[in-house]
Enzyme design. Structure first.
Site, PDB file in Angstrom:
ATOM      1  CG  HIS A  63      39.786  36.656  45.014  1.00 38.80           C
ATOM      2  ND1 HIS A  63      39.816  37.878  44.392  1.00 38.80           N
ATOM      3  CD2 HIS A  63      38.920  35.905  44.289  1.00 38.80           C
ATOM      4  CE1 HIS A  63      39.003  37.874  43.352  1.00 38.80           C
ATOM      5  NE2 HIS A  63      38.460  36.682  43.262  1.00 38.80           N
ATOM      6  CG  HIS A  65      35.653  32.220  42.836  1.00 41.31           C
ATOM      7  ND1 HIS A  65      34.715  33.220  42.893  1.00 41.31           N
ATOM      8  CD2 HIS A  65      36.805  32.806  42.402  1.00 41.31           C
ATOM      9  CE1 HIS A  65      35.268  34.371  42.491  1.00 41.31           C
ATOM     10  NE2 HIS A  65      36.533  34.144  42.202  1.00 41.31           N
ATOM     11  NE  ARG A  67      33.574  27.925  40.617  1.00 41.32           N
ATOM     12  CZ  ARG A  67      33.870  29.095  40.075  1.00 41.32           C
ATOM     13  NH1 ARG A  67      33.140  30.168  40.354  1.00 41.32           N
ATOM     14  NH2 ARG A  67      34.891  29.209  39.259  1.00 41.32           N
ATOM     15  CG  ASN A  97      31.565  34.420  41.740  1.00 43.10           C
ATOM     16  OD1 ASN A  97      32.054  33.924  42.755  1.00 43.10           O
ATOM     17  ND2 ASN A  97      32.149  34.338  40.566  1.00 43.10           N
ATOM     18  CG  ASP A 155      35.683  38.452  42.166  1.00 39.28           C
ATOM     19  OD1 ASP A 155      36.320  39.264  41.490  1.00 39.28           O
ATOM     20  OD2 ASP A 155      35.925  37.242  42.166  1.00 39.28           O
ATOM     21  CG  HIS A 182      36.162  41.668  38.723  1.00 46.07           C
ATOM     22  ND1 HIS A 182      36.533  40.357  38.535  1.00 46.07           N
ATOM     23  CD2 HIS A 182      36.035  42.193  37.482  1.00 46.07           C
ATOM     24  CE1 HIS A 182      36.621  40.107  37.243  1.00 46.07           C
ATOM     25  NE2 HIS A 182      36.321  41.200  36.570  1.00 46.07           N
ATOM     26  CG  HIS A 235      41.529  39.556  40.369  1.00 42.85           C
ATOM     27  ND1 HIS A 235      41.068  40.724  39.833  1.00 42.85           N
ATOM     28  CD2 HIS A 235      40.447  38.762  40.550  1.00 42.85           C
ATOM     29  CE1 HIS A 235      39.751  40.639  39.681  1.00 42.85           C
ATOM     30  NE2 HIS A 235      39.356  39.464  40.119  1.00 42.85           N
ATOM     31  CG  ASP A 308      40.524  34.800  40.947  1.00 46.66           C
ATOM     32  OD1 ASP A 308      39.408  34.389  41.359  1.00 46.66           O
ATOM     33  OD2 ASP A 308      40.648  35.449  39.904  1.00 46.66           O
ATOM     34  CG  HIS A 312      35.704  26.766  35.685  1.00 44.63           C
ATOM     35  ND1 HIS A 312      34.424  27.212  35.893  1.00 44.63           N
ATOM     36  CD2 HIS A 312      36.489  27.874  35.682  1.00 44.63           C
ATOM     37  CE1 HIS A 312      34.439  28.542  36.010  1.00 44.63           C
ATOM     38  NE2 HIS A 312      35.680  28.963  35.906  1.00 44.63           N
TER      39      HIS A 312
HETATM   40 ZN   LIG Z   1      37.453  38.830  39.933  1.00 37.63          ZN
END
Ligand SMILES: [Zn+2]
Length: 426
Positions: A63, A65, A67, A97, A155, A182, A235, A308, A312
């Site tokens: 899991h 991200h 981007r 996502n 997710d 999720h 998660h 996860d 950012h």
């Molecule tokens: Zn999630």
């Protein structure tokens, strides 16, 4: 040829914990055992002294991200894979996502191509379960599987419609994809900023009740039983969800669950002072939840640890709490954060490595998770005593949104090997 000599080898795939050398040749583990590297020398041989260090199968993250496409200023596939290697992860599953959402063969293929060009740790896309992750129309899962996706998930969003969820599980099963959910009832969490409890009341922030997670897990376990799909709780964060998973597993259902390092390490009290670095989704919960997560990880109710990793920029975090984006980075802080649990006696070293490598590799159905003769040489070397400070300059990730930023921590990955090639460290 690469020889990793004299380390403490931990291989959960065969319950091994002892001193051994690991001899790597042509991308595979050639030999392993005490003294296996003795006398090997020559121009083409690289010897790494691992004494005092842990030598473990490379970590597999279910899991993260990255981007890309769409928000490369936070992270891109190349920087994400560098952060993965620096954290000891030899394989990472990238959540869909992105902008646009990875719901087509073209985007999955693009991500795979970017990862190949970047080199280093492996990337396995988890594609969207529904078009645009809007919970209505299923994606072309057979195409996505062919393009390289190993699982599906919306997710960031939960599949709210039970009929759509049922069909998504049936499709996922047909195409041998695991479904990572999720678990959040969005009607129960409208406007939520943090866990609903005494701290949210004190801070005057709208709460995200544990019940919003529990009701989805309960519904999904019923649908997983109905469909026989490989259902995975992403998660997991609440005591109630842990109880539900434990009960379902006791009946032999093929379900699995992951927990993040931050839900194991922190509680909602970290939000006192409105620290946006601790704003995550699902939120940090109570001491009782955290204790239940630790127990469940120990007894196997929770299968594995996933980061996860959610980068950012300062723009999304240095702002009013209510405006801040949820999520924290995790790939490069996983080792020191979890070694703290080992030092506290909450987790054994062998179980820790199992939850980071052997179990997640099996859930994703990918190579890795074992240090055995003939296995792919995905190896991570950890110095469990190394003291360092988490600083932007010490991170490979493009973002630094972490509650451990500028904090001293202990333990770090010092070498990462993928397919016999050193991708981090020297
Ligand atoms: Zn999630």
């Amino acid at each position: 040829m690469l020889v990793v000599r004299g380390g403490r080898v931990l291989d959960p795939s065969r319950g091994f914990d002892g001193q051994a050398d690991v001899v790597i040749e042509r991308g595979r583990i050639e030999r392993i055992g005490r003294g296996a590297g003795d006398g090997i020398r020559g121009e083409a041989v690289r010897v790494i002294d691992a004494s005092g260090h842990w030598v473990v199968p490379g970590f597999v993250d279910l899991h993260a991200h990255f981007r890309e496409p769409g928000q490369e200023y936070k992270e891109d596939i190349a920087s994400g894979l560098r952060a993965a290697a620096a954290g000891g992860f030899t394989a990472v599953c990238a959540m869909p996502n992105t902008k646009p959402i990875n719901d087509t063969r073209a985007i999955t293929e693009m991500m795979m191509a970017r990862a190949r060009n970047a080199g280093g740790s492996r990337l396995y896309p988890i594609a969207a379960a529904t078009v645009g992750s809007d919970g209505k129309q299923l994606t072309e899962m057979s195409d996505l599987r062919e393009a390289g996706a190993i699982g599906v998930s919306d997710d960031g969003r939960c599949v709210m419609n039970a009929a759509v969820m049922r069909r998504a599980l049936e499709y996922a099963r047909t195409f041998d994809l695991f479904f990572s959910q999720h678990c959040e009832d969005h009607h129960l969490t409208a406007g939520a900023q943090m866990h609903e409890g005494e701290i949210s009341t004190r801070l005057g922030l709208a709460g995200w009740p544990s019940a919003a997670e529990d009701v989805i897990v309960a519904r999904d376990l019923i649908l997983a039983e109905l469909t026989g799909a490989r259902y995975h709780v992403a998660h997991i964060s609440s005591l109630g969800a842990v109880r539900l998973v434990r009960e379902a597993k006791s009946r032999g259902l093929p379900i699995t669950a992951e927990v993040t390092p931050h839900h194991l390490a922190l509680t909602h009290e970290a939000l006192l002072g409105y620290n946006t670095a601790c704003k995550v989704n699902p939120p940090l919960r109570t001491e009782a939840d955290r204790a239940a997560l630790r127990d469940a990880l120990r007894d196997g109710t929770i299968d594995c640890i996933a980061t996860d990793h959610a980068p950012h920029s300062q723009l999304e975090k240095d702002c009013e709490f209510e405006a801040a984006s949820p999520g924290m980075i995790g790939l490069e802080t996983t080792v020191p954060v979890l070694l703290e649990l080992v030092r506290e006696g909450a987790l054994s070293p062998l179980r820790l490595i199992e939850t980071l490598s052997t179990r997640p590799a099996r859930i994703a159905g990918v190579e890795g998770g074992a240090l055995k003769v003939g296995a792919a040489a995905d190896v991570t070397v950890i110095d469990p005593e190394l003291d360092w400070t988490v600083e932007p300059s010490s991170l490979c990730s493009r973002s630094a949104n972490s509650p451990w930023l500028n904090q001293p921590v202990r333990g770090r990955t010092v070498l990462t090997v993928v397919n016999g090639e050193i991708v981090f460290g020297s």
